[in-house]
Design a protein around this motif. Structure first.
Motif, short mmCIF file in Angstrom:
data_model
loop_
_atom_site.label_atom_id
_atom_site.label_comp_id
_atom_site.label_asym_id
_atom_site.label_seq_id
_atom_site.Cartn_x
_atom_site.Cartn_y
_atom_site.Cartn_z
N GLY A 18 4.06 58.26 77.27
CA GLY A 18 5.32 58.50 77.97
C GLY A 18 5.11 58.84 79.43
N TYR A 19 4.04 59.54 79.72
CA TYR A 19 3.76 59.96 81.10
C TYR A 19 3.49 58.77 82.01
CZ TYR A 19 1.76 62.67 84.94
OH TYR A 19 1.51 63.23 86.18
N GLY A 40 6.58 55.58 80.66
CA GLY A 40 7.77 56.05 79.96
C GLY A 40 9.03 55.26 80.22
N GLU A 41 9.11 54.54 81.33
CA GLU A 41 10.34 53.81 81.65
C GLU A 41 10.36 52.40 81.07
OE1 GLU A 41 10.30 54.58 86.03
OE2 GLU A 41 12.41 54.94 85.69
N SER A 47 6.23 63.28 83.74
CA SER A 47 5.85 62.43 84.87
C SER A 47 6.80 62.60 86.05
CB SER A 47 5.82 60.95 84.44
OG SER A 47 7.13 60.45 84.23
N LYS A 48 8.05 63.00 85.76
CA LYS A 48 9.03 63.23 86.82
C LYS A 48 8.96 64.66 87.36
CE LYS A 48 13.17 61.80 86.01
NZ LYS A 48 14.45 61.67 85.27
N TYR A 72 7.55 61.34 79.58
CA TYR A 72 8.24 60.74 80.72
C TYR A 72 8.84 61.83 81.62
CZ TYR A 72 11.89 58.30 83.31
OH TYR A 72 12.71 57.84 84.31
#
Length: 201
Positions: free
Chosen positions: A159-160, A163-164, A48-49, A45
């Motif tokens: 997660g990528y 992930g949220e 990804s950010k 995650y």
């Protein structure tokens, strides 16, 4: 509670960076039963950010997985037989059982290690019989890295991309685990069939 732990791990990973991933995966891959998904999904995650690099996450995760696996392998290699010879009789483990295990791992250690690294609850433990049977270190390392790498990549990608969304993660993780287990059953079945046809020839 799990969500709070995951949130704490995101914060911990962000603070410690790739070293945090390495250390947590070392713990996960050794004796301590620690689910890798609550380390690598948050890391994915963060990737990804744009806060982390997927390649560095994978290097850290794989490095930690190997370090933990080596802890189990070498402890079993150096101490396992001494302990079993001394106390094995209390657990109905005889010397001929060790001989059979040695023979098995010489023939099938590679496929057992690979499959074991992808099965929940077994992935931490498969290094112990490998060490006890003195499995070739290069072969052990190759198949441990292959299995650990595949599982780590699955979790990081999960997660990528989602992930949220905790509910989606739970759902997809169950589906992926079932799919992986089905593939492993097929792989094991093919391997058994291949070994039988090899003996006939």
């Amino acid at each position: 509670m799990i969500r709070e732990l995951a949130a704490d791990l995101v914060e911990l990973i962000f603070e410690w960076g790739y070293l945090g991933i390495f250390l947590l995966m070392t713990v996960e891959s050794s004796f301590v039963p620690f689910p890798s998904e609550i380390v690598l999904i948050p890391a994915g995650y963060l990737a990804s950010k744009g806060d982390m690099s997927i390649s560095m996450i994978m290097i850290s995760a794989l490095g930690g997985s190997m370090a933990g696996a080596y802890i189990n392998y070498f402890l079993a290699l150096l101490l396992g037989r001494k302990i079993l010879r001394r106390y094995g009789k209390y657990f109905f483990i005889k010397e001929d059982a060790l001989v059979k295990m040695d023979t098995y791992f010489k023939k099938h250690g590679h496929i057992s290690t690979f499959i074991g690294r992808l099965v929940p609850g077994i992935r931490q433990l498969i290094s112990i019989p490998a060490g006890l049977s003195r499995m070739n270190l290069a072969v052990f390392s190759t198949y441990t890295a292959l299995g650990a790498g595949i599982w780590a990549l699955i979790l990081v990608m999960l997660g990528y991309f989602i992930g949220e969304n905790q509910e989606l993660i739970d759902s997809y993780l169950k589906q992926i685990t079932i799919a992986v287990l089905m593939v492993l059953v097929l792989l094991a079945s093919w391997y058994i069939y291949y070994q039988k046809t090899k003996r006939i020839e």
